[in-house]
Design a protein around this motif. Sequence first.
Motif, PDB file in Angstrom:
ATOM      1  N   LEU A 174       0.829  -1.206   0.000  1.00  0.00           N
ATOM      2  CA  LEU A 174       0.000   0.000   0.000  1.00  0.00           C
ATOM      3  C   LEU A 174       0.864   1.258   0.000  1.00  0.00           C
ATOM      4  O   LEU A 174       0.560   2.233  -0.691  1.00  0.00           O
ATOM      5  N   LYS A 175       1.948   1.225   0.743  1.00  0.00           N
ATOM      6  CA  LYS A 175       2.858   2.369   0.777  1.00  0.00           C
ATOM      7  C   LYS A 175       3.606   2.499  -0.553  1.00  0.00           C
ATOM      8  O   LYS A 175       3.725   3.591  -1.104  1.00  0.00           O
ATOM      9  N   ALA A 176       4.094   1.388  -1.090  1.00  0.00           N
ATOM     10  CA  ALA A 176       4.882   1.411  -2.332  1.00  0.00           C
ATOM     11  C   ALA A 176       4.071   1.903  -3.526  1.00  0.00           C
ATOM     12  O   ALA A 176       4.617   2.536  -4.431  1.00  0.00           O
ATOM     13  N   THR A 177       2.775   1.636  -3.538  1.00  0.00           N
ATOM     14  CA  THR A 177       1.925   2.053  -4.657  1.00  0.00           C
ATOM     15  C   THR A 177       1.368   3.455  -4.463  1.00  0.00           C
ATOM     16  O   THR A 177       0.717   3.982  -5.349  1.00  0.00           O
ATOM     17  N   GLY A 178       1.595   4.045  -3.285  1.00  0.00           N
ATOM     18  CA  GLY A 178       1.108   5.393  -3.026  1.00  0.00           C
ATOM     19  C   GLY A 178      -0.330   5.449  -2.552  1.00  0.00           C
ATOM     20  O   GLY A 178      -0.882   6.534  -2.369  1.00  0.00           O
ATOM     21  N   GLY A 204      -0.013   6.989   2.405  1.00  0.00           N
ATOM     22  CA  GLY A 204       1.092   7.927   2.463  1.00  0.00           C
ATOM     23  C   GLY A 204       2.239   7.463   3.338  1.00  0.00           C
ATOM     24  O   GLY A 204       3.363   7.925   3.198  1.00  0.00           O
ATOM     25  N   SER A 205       1.944   6.528   4.253  1.00  0.00           N
ATOM     26  CA  SER A 205       2.974   6.023   5.164  1.00  0.00           C
ATOM     27  C   SER A 205       2.611   4.610   5.584  1.00  0.00           C
ATOM     28  O   SER A 205       1.475   4.161   5.389  1.00  0.00           O
ATOM     29  N   GLY A 206       3.571   3.934   6.196  1.00  0.00           N
ATOM     30  CA  GLY A 206       3.305   2.590   6.704  1.00  0.00           C
ATOM     31  C   GLY A 206       2.248   2.610   7.790  1.00  0.00           C
ATOM     32  O   GLY A 206       1.401   1.729   7.868  1.00  0.00           O
ATOM     33  N   GLY A 207       2.276   3.637   8.625  1.00  0.00           N
ATOM     34  CA  GLY A 207       1.279   3.770   9.691  1.00  0.00           C
ATOM     35  C   GLY A 207      -0.123   3.935   9.131  1.00  0.00           C
ATOM     36  O   GLY A 207      -1.072   3.327   9.615  1.00  0.00           O
ATOM     37  N   GLN A 208      -0.246   4.761   8.110  1.00  0.00           N
ATOM     38  CA  GLN A 208      -1.554   4.960   7.477  1.00  0.00           C
ATOM     39  C   GLN A 208      -2.032   3.653   6.843  1.00  0.00           C
ATOM     40  O   GLN A 208      -3.210   3.307   6.929  1.00  0.00           O
ATOM     41  N   ALA A 209      -1.122   2.909   6.221  1.00  0.00           N
ATOM     42  CA  ALA A 209      -1.475   1.628   5.607  1.00  0.00           C
ATOM     43  C   ALA A 209      -2.003   0.664   6.663  1.00  0.00           C
ATOM     44  O   ALA A 209      -3.025   0.003   6.459  1.00  0.00           O
ATOM     45  N   ARG A 210      -1.340   0.595   7.816  1.00  0.00           N
ATOM     46  CA  ARG A 210      -1.769  -0.322   8.880  1.00  0.00           C
ATOM     47  C   ARG A 210      -3.137   0.064   9.434  1.00  0.00           C
ATOM     48  O   ARG A 210      -3.955  -0.814   9.722  1.00  0.00           O
TER      49      ARG A 210
END
Length: 71
Positions: A19-23, A26-32
């Motif tokens: 999710l972070k790599a594809t944009g 915005g961050s790993g925290g937001q993805a989690r």
Amino acid sequence: MNDIEFQLRGEYIELDKLLKATGIAGSGGQARVMITDGLVTVDGQPEHRKTAKIRAGQRVSAQGQDVRVVA
């Protein structure tokens, strides 16, 4: 939905990192947070494991984006 093709470099990528790599996130925290809140699906099914191993051939959807993972 917008389609994104993600080129896999190894055997798999963890869901939060994808999710972070594809944009999409915005961050790993937001993805989690997105994963925990049930906003992410893998192959059409809700996925709640932050570090689920995503492999070539799988589809991940979140935030109106559809990611196709290819080898």
